[in-house]
Design an enzyme around this catalytic site. Structure first.
Site, PDB file in Angstrom:
ATOM      1  NE  ARG A  23      96.670  61.956 -30.350  1.00 30.05           N
ATOM      2  CZ  ARG A  23      96.560  63.162 -30.909  1.00 30.05           C
ATOM      3  NH1 ARG A  23      95.624  63.999 -30.507  1.00 30.05           N
ATOM      4  NH2 ARG A  23      97.362  63.535 -31.888  1.00 30.05           N
ATOM      5  N   GLY A 110      98.283  63.686 -43.063  1.00 25.84           N
ATOM      6  CA  GLY A 110      98.144  62.294 -43.485  1.00 25.84           C
ATOM      7  C   GLY A 110      97.064  61.549 -42.732  1.00 25.84           C
ATOM      8  CE  LYS A 362      93.712  23.873 -55.135  1.00 24.38           C
ATOM      9  NZ  LYS A 362      94.929  23.098 -54.954  1.00 24.38           N
ATOM     10  CG  ASN A 388      74.138  15.268 -60.222  1.00 26.05           C
ATOM     11  OD1 ASN A 388      74.675  15.211 -59.115  1.00 26.05           O
ATOM     12  ND2 ASN A 388      72.867  15.561 -60.396  1.00 26.05           N
ATOM     13  NE  ARG A 451      78.697  -0.279 -54.031  1.00 26.34           N
ATOM     14  CZ  ARG A 451      77.739   0.405 -54.658  1.00 26.34           C
ATOM     15  NH1 ARG A 451      77.792   1.721 -54.697  1.00 26.34           N
ATOM     16  NH2 ARG A 451      76.735  -0.223 -55.212  1.00 26.34           N
TER      17      ARG A 451
END
Ligand code: UD1
Ligand code: CA
Length: 473
Positions: A23, A110, A362, A388, A451
């Site tokens: 079902r 169960g 991560k 910072n 830069r």
């Protein structure tokens, strides 16, 4: 003490878990579907193992037996194989050898995961006091549709004459509101002496365990009903809708348990909190929060809406703004996350540190009071205290083959939009100019500018307009 004192009866618990669960319309076995954060079968095994030691608990498995066995093997229960599956009566036939050494066996389903160990113990006590061949746990349901109906011998008696399944019930029998929970206590000897008398003369052509009520009653072996007060406990889960209902009940119960211990959970119906999660007092959980796995949250924290935290430790006084995702990470006391921060595994955010909007981390250790507030990726980085990290900073930790470490020492200021190409070390107190691409280590207290210098060409626009013969403003 009398010499005739009887030894305690040997009791086993058998859990019927071999069915396919047609079902549910699922390719996964029914008993592995999860409610309240763990598989149906795991709930039943946990309750059973509080009544008898796991070596006396037997899971009767069949459909996808290997998957089911693997999922619950760590619980230490025994397994009985029922293959093929010809119904609940047939499940007990398959378990005959395992159960014959016992005096009594409690049979659980169960797919009825809310059953409490206290209720199983009560059923056993009732059974041992009345000594029938079969005691069935029953309940009165407002809507008994779908369940087997219990036909008693007489209104005032415990004795049962038969159980009629929904599909075979007459209109009058369908009105009976006392249902069979699918949970039984059996006296092993008389039960197995008569089990062979079951037939498959029913719409499913299966051996129904429920037909044993009539078989044993006719043999005068004794069949009694033990009715419980809280029918909520025996609810089964044959359909997705029933499963979602059970899940909601378990989740709400967990929220109420936490609230009783001093946690405020707003709109608890919208929160998903796994069973093992711990939360300290005076913490506030806002609507639509998920706290999963082995997560621990301290006291006086606030977890705002749409945050998902899995297997993480969140210390006291932490503020988590809306929409954060935190996985296998640690957040130290007083830190602030979000809105929309993504802490991937191995992130350790220090005391009073801030991780802000659209910042992904991560394998990062960020020291006390450091900040990365906007649009940043920090991967494989060791960040000291009081650092910072400017908006849009990216650690380039991956060259397509290997991952490299970025070390940012205490007090470093990284200007906005810096690109930090690892392996790299920014020495204590150093400065990185905005929009720099840094590829070499920066010594302590130095300024690194990576830069090209800005060029200003005076009057350049004006000259061009004139060349194009356009009027100037
Ligand atoms: C069963 C009872 C019904 C009761 C209801 C309570 C029967 C015939 N009916 O119906 O009276 O009201 O439970 O929830 O028993 N299983 C096996 N092997 C099999 C078939 C089933 O191990 O061959 C297991 C299933 O995996 C499940 C349990 O037995 O965990 C019950 O089976 P299910 O098909 O769900 O029975 P119901 O129709 O709910
Ligand atoms: Ca069922």
């Amino acid at each position: 003490m009398s010499k005739t004192t009887k030894a305690a009866p040997r009791v086993a618990i058998a859990i019927m878990a071999a069915g396919k669960g047609t079902r549910l319309q699922s390719k996964h076995p029914k008993v592995l579907h999860e409610v309240g954060g763990k598989p149906l079968l795991s709930h039943v095994i946990a309750a059973a193992s509080e009544v008898v030691p796991p070596q006396h608990v037997y899971a009767i498995i069949g459909h996808e037996a290997d998957r089911v066995r693997e999922a619950v093997a760590a619980t230490g229960v025994g397994f009985v194989l029922q293959h093929p599956q010809h119904g609940t009566g047939h499940a007990l036939m398959a378990a005959r050898e395992a159960l014959l050494p016992y005096d009594h066996v409690i049979v659980l389903s169960g797919d009825a995961p809310l059953i409490r160990s206290a209720t199983i113990s009560k059923l056993l006590e009732f059974h041992l006091a009345h000594r029938p061949a079969m005691t069935m746990l029953t309940a009165e349901l407002g809507n008994p549709t779908g369940y087997g109906r219990v036909i008693r011998k007489g209104k005032s008696k415990n004795e049962v004459r038969a159980v009629v399944e929904e599909k075979s019930a007459t209109p009058a029998q369908k009105k009976v509101r006392e249902i069979n929970s699918g949970i039984y206590a059996l006296a092993v000897k008389p039960f197995y002496a008569h089990l062979g008398e079951l037939s498959t003369d029913n719409p499913h052509h299966e051996y129904y365990l429920t037909d044993m009520a009539e078989v044993l009653a006719k043999a005068k072996a004794g069949v009694v009903a033990c009715k419980i007060d809280d029918p909520g406990e025996i609810l089964g889960s044959n359909t997705r809708a029933e499963m979602v209902d059970l899940d909601a009940r378990l989740r709400l119960a967990k929220c109420h348990q936490l609230m009783a211990m001093g946690v405020t959970i707003f709109y608890p119906q919208t929160c998903v909190i796994d069973p093992a999660v711990e939360i300290g007092p005076d913490t506030v959980v806002e609507p639509f929060v998920q706290l999963l796995g082995k997560t621990r949250v301290g006291s006086d924290c606030r977890i705002q809406s749409y945050t998902v935290i899995r297997d993480s430790e969140i210390a006291d006084r932490t503020l988590i703004l809306p929409g954060c995702m935190v996985e296998s990470s640690q957040v130290k006391a007083g830190a602030r996350l979000g809105p929309y921060s993504h802490l991937r595994p191995g992130s350790e955010i220090g005391e009073n540190a801030h991780v802000g909007n659209f910042v992904e981390t991560k394998k990062v250790r960020m020291g006390k009071g450091s900040k990365a507030n906007h649009l940043t990726y920090l991967g494989d980085a060791e960040i000291g205290e009081g650092v910072n990290v400017g908006a849009g900073t990216i650690t380039c930790n991956y060259d397509g083959a290997h991952k490299y470490q970025t070390v940012i020492e205490d007090g470093v200021f990284v200007g906005s939009h810096a690109t930090l190409v690892a392996p790299l070390k920014l020495g204590r107190g150093s400065y990185v100019a905005a929009a720099s691409c840094i590829t070499e280590d920066v010594p302590p207290d130095a300024l690194a500018v990576g830069r090209s210098r800005q060029i200003v060409k005076e009057g350049w626009v004006k000259k061009r307009r004139q060349a194009e013969n356009k009027p100037s403003h």
